[in-house]
Scaffold this active site. Structure first.
Site, mmCIF file in Angstrom:
data_model
loop_
_atom_site.group_PDB
_atom_site.id
_atom_site.type_symbol
_atom_site.label_atom_id
_atom_site.label_comp_id
_atom_site.label_asym_id
_atom_site.label_seq_id
_atom_site.Cartn_x
_atom_site.Cartn_y
_atom_site.Cartn_z
ATOM 1 N N ASP A 6 2.485 3.413 -41.691
ATOM 2 C CA ASP A 6 0.653 3.769 -42.415
ATOM 3 C C ASP A 6 0.589 4.956 -40.830
ATOM 4 O OD1 ASP A 6 -0.772 4.439 -43.213
ATOM 5 O OD2 ASP A 6 -1.944 3.321 -42.878
ATOM 6 N N SER A 7 0.056 5.747 -41.502
ATOM 7 C CA SER A 7 -0.793 6.358 -39.976
ATOM 8 C C SER A 7 -1.403 5.118 -38.730
ATOM 9 C CB SER A 7 -2.152 7.252 -40.426
ATOM 10 O OG SER A 7 -3.637 6.237 -40.734
ATOM 11 N N TYR A 38 -4.267 10.348 -40.872
ATOM 12 C CA TYR A 38 -3.212 11.667 -41.694
ATOM 13 C C TYR A 38 -4.399 12.658 -42.400
ATOM 14 C CZ TYR A 38 0.594 9.494 -39.838
ATOM 15 O OH TYR A 38 2.596 9.540 -38.460
ATOM 16 N N GLY A 39 -5.144 11.436 -43.250
ATOM 17 C CA GLY A 39 -5.751 11.904 -44.223
ATOM 18 C C GLY A 39 -6.754 13.364 -44.068
ATOM 19 N N CYS A 69 1.058 4.066 -47.265
ATOM 20 C CA CYS A 69 0.331 5.530 -46.895
ATOM 21 C C CYS A 69 0.002 6.183 -47.896
ATOM 22 C CB CYS A 69 0.288 6.041 -45.169
ATOM 23 S SG CYS A 69 -0.827 7.426 -45.090
ATOM 24 N N ASN A 70 -0.979 6.064 -48.750
ATOM 25 C CA ASN A 70 -1.535 7.102 -50.480
ATOM 26 C C ASN A 70 -1.246 8.655 -49.390
ATOM 27 O OD1 ASN A 70 -2.569 5.884 -52.799
ATOM 28 N ND2 ASN A 70 -2.541 4.940 -50.353
ATOM 29 N N THR A 71 -1.606 9.126 -48.444
ATOM 30 C CA THR A 71 -1.691 10.713 -47.733
ATOM 31 C C THR A 71 -0.223 10.512 -47.692
ATOM 32 O OG1 THR A 71 -3.669 10.220 -46.441
ATOM 33 C CG2 THR A 71 -2.232 12.009 -46.212
ATOM 34 N N GLU A 148 -11.149 1.483 -39.485
ATOM 35 C CA GLU A 148 -10.693 1.561 -38.178
ATOM 36 C C GLU A 148 -11.487 1.479 -36.902
ATOM 37 O OE1 GLU A 148 -7.043 2.814 -37.359
ATOM 38 O OE2 GLU A 148 -6.447 3.070 -38.983
ATOM 39 N N CYS A 180 -6.138 4.374 -51.290
ATOM 40 C CA CYS A 180 -5.589 4.681 -49.543
ATOM 41 C C CYS A 180 -5.516 3.297 -48.874
ATOM 42 C CB CYS A 180 -6.888 5.404 -48.732
ATOM 43 S SG CYS A 180 -6.484 4.999 -47.462
ATOM 44 N N THR A 181 -4.276 2.658 -48.273
ATOM 45 C CA THR A 181 -4.010 1.946 -48.284
ATOM 46 C C THR A 181 -5.681 1.152 -46.725
ATOM 47 O OG1 THR A 181 -2.765 2.531 -46.357
ATOM 48 C CG2 THR A 181 -2.139 1.213 -48.639
ATOM 49 N N HIS A 182 -6.280 2.322 -46.923
ATOM 50 C CA HIS A 182 -7.189 1.685 -45.661
ATOM 51 C C HIS A 182 -8.632 0.605 -46.868
ATOM 52 C CE1 HIS A 182 -5.753 3.448 -42.458
ATOM 53 N NE2 HIS A 182 -6.767 2.332 -41.356
#
Lengths: 265, 265
Positions: A6-7, A38-39, A69-71, A148, A180-182
């Site tokens: 992931d980012s 990344y998004g 990571c969805n992006t 984050e 989004c995995t966040h």
């Protein structure tokens, strides 16, 4: 090993689900903290980064690569999966399938980064399977920085989530995809603001299920995967935020290893 | 050419000031949009990035390099200036000098990124010059993402600024340093929230003044600088946000050129 990237730290929600669904299998995770997020970046840059991340995991011993990571899944899965011999998995399709199973009225909301929403991949995949579905998408670019930063319960985070969800409130959606995995880390706020009658889809369980099903069909690969229960966490930049959030999400003491990108490749 | 870099678009506030103070001199700007933000990353990573950014500008023809980024200035100026033959300038010292000139009571607040505040460079530089000064610093890590998103007048931005400034409100400061080149873009909110009696220091004018004074002392360098009035804007990732914000800040039509880092070096 199962390779996951992931980012930043969002993909750890997927690591947690894989650890639960495939206990004991070794995992190597890469969080690209030196270049996150990344998004907000362009598709071309995200494809470059995702390719480097995938190669890094393969060199570290990954026998399959999961883009947590969805992006990256939205803009980079096809160009990368086409070129690599290693099996590559993405997180969008499992989320789409879960959403279509859960929705009664086929009116589905999607929230994600600017890059994910701009790619329209959710809309395309939902309509491929269910042409009558109505899909409403909203980009929420500030949610990744908020996660984050660890602002998980602050009133400012709640008002920003509320602002982003407002355009979805009068669309009669019955299902909302956390694209989004966040975002599962903010699920309590999202569920509260969108309303408790709405299905809020966290794709990590569906992703773990999909990976387990694939491995059942590929017993030679499954048996080749080491099972010492080790979870290696690689990052391109070591920051205190990542460490504390990783410990919270994985509920264990973690040790980060720094890799240098793309110099190490 | 005058070379200027920042992690993203914040350094354009400095470009604007240089254009006003040294009109007609050619400028090459680099915004590292593919890796922004810098302020949440570790000092080691920021030093690597700032070194690559400086080298890029020199290869593009810069005869001097201005770090228009407080994070880079705080953690990377010394290791980089020591190694390069090209003159290197940073933005912290001019801000410190301006703050000490403006403050009556020598109680000074500083806001900046996590990396800038963590380096304690403002405190050190202020106390070197004025040992009796009291310095109060607050890291404001979400302000850069808010600016990069263009949330310049949203109520959420105002409440986040207010939250960050709260610890400074009862410190009897009379001067507040905007210790990040993105923050002048939010100066109207900061001034409103901290109170109109407080001096809010935007270092860009002081930086431009310092550079002009240096060039006056170095006439051979000054005369070697091209004066066609050209401002080249290089970025590591092209995004629509950067383009529109650059047009707003520079008040002219801009054209972005993409460079690939560190492959181009």
């Amino acid at each position: 090993m199962i390779g996951i990237f992931d980012s930043g730290l969002g993909g750890l929600t997927v690591v947690r689900a894989i650890m639960d669904r495939l206990p004991g299998y070794d995992i190597v995770y890469f969080g690209d903290t030196a270049r996150m997020p990344y998004g907000s970046k362009s598709p071309r840059t995200v494809v470059d980064y995702a390719r480097q991340d995938s190669m890094l995991l393969i060199r570290k011993g990954a026998r399959l690569v999961l883009m947590a990571c969805n992006t990256a899944s939205s803009v980079a899965f096809e160009p990368i999966a086409r070129r690599l011999e290693t099996p590559v998995f993405e997180v969008v399709t499992p989320a789409v399938e879960t959403a279509l199973q859960c929705s009664r009225n086929q009116r589905i909301g999607v929230i994600g980064t600017r890059a994910t929403i701009g790619s329209a991949v959710y809309e395309r995949k939902i309509k491929n399977r269910q042409p009558d579905a109505a899909v409403y998408s909203v980009a929420c670019p500030l949610l990744v920085p908020l996660v984050e930063e660890g602002w998980l319960r602050k009133p400012e985070t709640k008002t920003i989530v509320k602002k982003y969800l407002t355009p979805l409130k009068n669309r009669q959606i019955d299902t909302l995809v956390l694209g989004c995995t966040h975002y599962p880390i903010l699920k309590h706020i999202v569920q509260h603001k969108i309303g408790k009658q709405i299905n809020v889809i966290d794709s990590s369980l569906a992703v773990a299920e999909k990976l387990a099903a694939y491995l059942t069909d590929q017993p030679s690969l499954l048996h080749a995967l080491p099972q010492t229960g080790r979870v290696r966490l690689l990052v391109s930049d070591i920051t205190p935020q990542f460490e504390s959030m990783a410990q919270m999400l994985l509920q264990q003491k973690v040790e980060l290893e720094q890799v240098r990108l793309p110099v190490d490749l």
